[in-house]
Structure formats: structure tokens, C-alpha cells
Design a protein around this motif. Sequence first.
Motif, PDB file in Angstrom:
ATOM      1  N   GLU A  53       0.831  -1.192   0.000  1.00  0.00           N
ATOM      2  CA  GLU A  53       0.000   0.000   0.000  1.00  0.00           C
ATOM      3  C   GLU A  53       0.871   1.249   0.000  1.00  0.00           C
ATOM      4  O   GLU A  53       1.688   1.456   0.899  1.00  0.00           O
ATOM      5  N   GLU A 105      -6.447  -1.088  -6.119  1.00  0.00           N
ATOM      6  CA  GLU A 105      -7.564  -0.455  -5.418  1.00  0.00           C
ATOM      7  C   GLU A 105      -7.141   0.937  -4.965  1.00  0.00           C
ATOM      8  O   GLU A 105      -6.137   1.091  -4.262  1.00  0.00           O
ATOM      9  N   GLU A 106      -7.885   1.941  -5.380  1.00  0.00           N
ATOM     10  CA  GLU A 106      -7.593   3.310  -4.964  1.00  0.00           C
ATOM     11  C   GLU A 106      -8.383   3.640  -3.706  1.00  0.00           C
ATOM     12  O   GLU A 106      -9.602   3.474  -3.654  1.00  0.00           O
ATOM     13  N   LYS A 107      -7.655   4.096  -2.681  1.00  0.00           N
ATOM     14  CA  LYS A 107      -8.284   4.498  -1.434  1.00  0.00           C
ATOM     15  C   LYS A 107      -8.162   6.009  -1.277  1.00  0.00           C
ATOM     16  O   LYS A 107      -7.534   6.690  -2.091  1.00  0.00           O
ATOM     17  N   GLU A 108      -8.728   6.538  -0.202  1.00  0.00           N
ATOM     18  CA  GLU A 108      -8.726   7.986  -0.013  1.00  0.00           C
ATOM     19  C   GLU A 108      -7.320   8.549   0.109  1.00  0.00           C
ATOM     20  O   GLU A 108      -6.997   9.573  -0.502  1.00  0.00           O
TER      21      GLU A 108
END
Length: 315
Positions: free
Chosen positions: A239, A269-272
Motif C-alpha cells: 500500500e 484499489e484506490e483508497k482515499e
Amino acid sequence: MNKIALKILFLLTFSVSNSQNNRTLEMAKSMSNVKVEINDLTDFVAKNISDKKEIAKFYYYWMNLNIVYDFEKRDKWRTEKATDKEIDDSENPLLVFKEKKAVCIGYSSLYKMFMDSSGIECLIITGHAKTLENLTLELELDDDYRHAWNTIKINDAWLLIDTTWAQQFEESISDFYFNVSPEKLILSHYPENAEWQLMEKPISINEFNTQPYVHSFYFDTGFEKLPELTEDKDYYYIEFPKIASNNWLTKLTYDSDKKINESIFPEYEEKENSNLFKFKKNGIPKKAILNVVVTYFDWDKQTKSEYNNIIKYQL
């Protein structure tokens, strides 16, 4: 010293650090002349700089503008045992200043001489360094990876400085190794005396070896935290924190006995505040080395520049 020849084509418009346009660097450049003597430097500093931290930074810059790393000596000492005279000469700051080349102990000795002349308390720290060529240190065997750097005391606080490793780029000086945080320096530098880790809880050599190899370029681009690598039964997860500039992208490759820089195609996966990569364990060989590749993408020109082996994890 591990000097990676990164051909940073965009350095004219993008500065690796704020150092490239600051007054202290410009003063160091103004005193970069083959005819400059030690007294010329110390007199110049005494007349023009009063702040001790800026004095320390001036000499950090000056050395990297004027002293080159002696790869010939390093390579010779890796095959032949150095004589007592060679060792003494390599530690002699006056000789380093005269010849304008040195290995790490010469850099550290010359920097200490400059600090002593300015009334700044300075020590030479000796230990070992993790490099691309040697990701795991064996302290009793790895004499080829012994290293030296400095610590200076300003306002009752010790600052960590490596004048040798500031020479990471051909076209600029990185500020990273001036007052580098203990938490970042311990990724690559392991001092003989654990006190000089300057960590609240010093780490062991085993803990040091489980850390990834990290080139300072990763932090120079704007990343503050290391990507977090975790795993479960079937997958690895890595990450990456997001940074302000969306020009910097990351991708993954791996090295094994049979393949070098083999691409990995993870799920994404794109997170904040981060980007998560997920890839299957059975998709890469056991004991492979995971490489983080950092890419600068110019969205206007639709061009990119890739920098390999910026981080290496031993899986």
C-alpha cells in the motif's frame, strides 16, 4: 557509496529538493574554485554566515560540489588489504582537501574539520551500509560495506549527516542526507554503536536486515512514508501513500534466479489516502526480490521517466 546515475531529464524545471535555489547553496557555489584554500573557506563562512545550521549546510554543499568519491580506492581495497599509510592518508582531512577526492572516512573527516573550525560539535560515526549490491548485512564478514558518516550538535540536539551519500545525482545535490531523520537513516545505515541510531528504541541487526532497501530518491519525490507490505495465505499486499503531485506513479517488478525486473500485474484499489496493490503469491517465485519502480509522468507532454530499484523487499 551507492551512486545511481539517474538521468533526471526534468531537473531544469523540477528540483529534487528546495536546495537548488537557496542562498546557502549559491554561496557554496561561489566558493567552488580550485584555487580556494581552507582559510579562504573558513574566513568566508565567518564573515557571511552566523547561523550554525546554515554553516553546517554550507560545508555539506561545498563538499559535494568539490570532492568526488574515490571509486578507484574503494575497488582496490575490496581486493587488496589497505596499508596503514593508506588508511591514515584516507582519514587525513588536509590530504582530502588537497586531492579533492575521498572515500567515506575522508568525507567524514573533512566535514568534522570544517565543523571544528566553526565551533560546532561533530563526531564521526562508523558502521555498515545496506546497498543494492548487499541487501543483507553480516557485520563480521561485510568489511566491503563499512561506512562512515557524521553527527553534529546544534541547539542541544544531534543531527545526522552523510556528506558522501549526498552525491546521489549527477545534476543536483540532495538535501536528504542533511539532518536526515533517525527513522529514515536506519533504513540504510547501521552504526557500530547503537546509541548513534538516535532511536528511542534501537533496532537489532536482524531487524535492520528485515527492512527493505530504500533509495533516498523515494523520499525526494515527496513520499514521506514507506509503502506497507503485508501478506496472507494467498496474496501479498503493498500500500503506497498518496502524495500531492500526481505526476509520480509506482509499479512493481521482481527479481529471481532466472528473471530480472519481471513485471508484476497486480489488482489495484484506490483508497482515499493510498493506493493498494494486491498480487498472488503463486505468481512469483519463492524468495524473489520485489522491486518498486517510480515513474515521473509528464501529463502535458505525455512522456515518462522510470527509475528502477528504488525500493527492494526480500520476500
